[in-house]
Design a protein around this motif. Structure first.
Motif, PDB file in Angstrom:
ATOM      1  N   UNK A   1       0.863  -1.180   0.000  1.00  0.00           N
ATOM      2  CA  UNK A   1       0.000   0.000   0.000  1.00  0.00           C
ATOM      3  C   UNK A   1       0.906   1.239   0.000  1.00  0.00           C
ATOM      4  N   UNK A   2       0.919   2.027  -1.079  1.00  0.00           N
ATOM      5  CA  UNK A   2       1.832   3.168  -1.132  1.00  0.00           C
ATOM      6  C   UNK A   2       1.566   4.237  -0.067  1.00  0.00           C
ATOM      7  N   UNK A   3       0.387   4.238   0.521  1.00  0.00           N
ATOM      8  CA  UNK A   3       0.063   5.215   1.560  1.00  0.00           C
ATOM      9  C   UNK A   3       0.563   4.784   2.937  1.00  0.00           C
ATOM     10  N   UNK A   4       1.064   3.549   3.056  1.00  0.00           N
ATOM     11  CA  UNK A   4       1.435   3.005   4.362  1.00  0.00           C
ATOM     12  C   UNK A   4       2.902   2.605   4.405  1.00  0.00           C
ATOM     13  N   UNK A   5       3.562   2.986   5.507  1.00  0.00           N
ATOM     14  CA  UNK A   5       4.931   2.552   5.778  1.00  0.00           C
ATOM     15  C   UNK A   5       4.920   1.683   7.033  1.00  0.00           C
ATOM     16  N   UNK A   6       5.809   0.719   7.055  1.00  0.00           N
ATOM     17  CA  UNK A   6       5.968  -0.186   8.191  1.00  0.00           C
ATOM     18  C   UNK A   6       7.220   0.223   8.955  1.00  0.00           C
ATOM     19  N   UNK A   7       7.067   0.422  10.267  1.00  0.00           N
ATOM     20  CA  UNK A   7       8.168   0.832  11.126  1.00  0.00           C
ATOM     21  C   UNK A   7       8.503  -0.313  12.077  1.00  0.00           C
ATOM     22  N   UNK A   8       9.784  -0.698  12.113  1.00  0.00           N
ATOM     23  CA  UNK A   8      10.250  -1.814  12.943  1.00  0.00           C
ATOM     24  C   UNK A   8      11.182  -1.283  14.032  1.00  0.00           C
ATOM     25  N   UNK A   9      10.681  -1.187  15.279  1.00  0.00           N
ATOM     26  CA  UNK A   9      11.511  -0.617  16.349  1.00  0.00           C
ATOM     27  C   UNK A   9      12.553  -1.576  16.925  1.00  0.00           C
ATOM     28  N   UNK A  10      12.593  -2.826  16.433  1.00  0.00           N
ATOM     29  CA  UNK A  10      13.582  -3.765  16.941  1.00  0.00           C
ATOM     30  C   UNK A  10      13.225  -4.343  18.296  1.00  0.00           C
ATOM     31  N   UNK A  11      11.967  -4.266  18.665  1.00  0.00           N
ATOM     32  CA  UNK A  11      11.482  -4.839  19.921  1.00  0.00           C
ATOM     33  C   UNK A  11      10.015  -5.194  19.769  1.00  0.00           C
ATOM     34  N   UNK A  12       9.495  -5.901  20.728  1.00  0.00           N
ATOM     35  CA  UNK A  12       8.090  -6.286  20.693  1.00  0.00           C
ATOM     36  C   UNK A  12       7.220  -5.047  20.881  1.00  0.00           C
TER      37      UNK A  12
END
Length: 191
Positions: A10-21
């Motif tokens: 979805x070009x309107x959405x970015x996924x952010x991975x903080x490196x933790x649960x």
């Protein structure tokens, strides 16, 4: 702390991975500022003004921007909020008392026929073991809503909700998988 980002289908959405649960169990989808009041982090995201959706997964957060918003402008603000939140070990949800708990109205669901119990168990198992992990990789989730007369009803969440390719994923991926393993399935529909 380093927070990685990944594009989603979805070009309107970015996924952010903080490196933790992020969420110990389950997921949480916020589609409006009112829904976000349960979470200080989601509330802060919506306060940016250009955010139309926030989704918490097990180890990621998907953020959906309003139509026409340039991610090169919004992304640094989202990253700052995430860094501040996780660096300070702030709670994901507001503490509450019994008086402050509100249960949202149940969305459209389909009463499963007890005669279809074996079929439903197979469908839910395939969704849990094959579909949900793949959809989570794209920053979203999928929730079983019912089975009726050969039709499986699913709800798309996070990056998958409103994604231009979600119908193709539903029909060409999920529907084909379910039809292959569960011959009683004739169609998959989004609700």
């Amino acid at each position: 702390m380093l927070i990685e980002t990944e594009p989603t289908p979805n070009p309107a959405t970015l996924k952010f991975l903080p490196g933790r649960t992020v969420m110990e169990a389950g997921t949480r989808d916020f589609a409006s500022p009112e829904e976000a009041e349960a979470s200080p982090l989601a509330t802060a995201m919506f306060a940016l003004g250009d955010v139309t959706g926030v989704f918490f997964g097990r180890d990621f957060i998907s953020v959906t921007a309003a139509p026409g918003v340039d991610w090169t402008v919004l992304k640094p603000d989202v990253l700052t909020l995430l860094l501040d939140h996780f660096s300070a070990n702030m709670p994901l949800f507001m503490p509450g008392s019994a008086a402050g708990i509100a249960v949202p109205a149940e969305e459209e669901a389909f009463a499963d026929d007890p005669a279809d119990e074996d079929i439903i168990v197979q469908i839910k198992d395939l969704i849990e073991t094959r579909v949900r992990p793949a959809v989570a990789n794209d920053g979203g989730d999928i929730v079983y809503r019912g089975f009726d007369k050969g039709k499986v009803y699913l709800k798309m969440q996070g990056a998958c909700a409103g994604c231009p390719s979600s119908i193709a994923t539903l029909k060409n991926g999920i529907e084909q998988l379910l039809k292959y393993y569960v011959p009683e399935v004739t169609e998959v529909r989004a609700v």
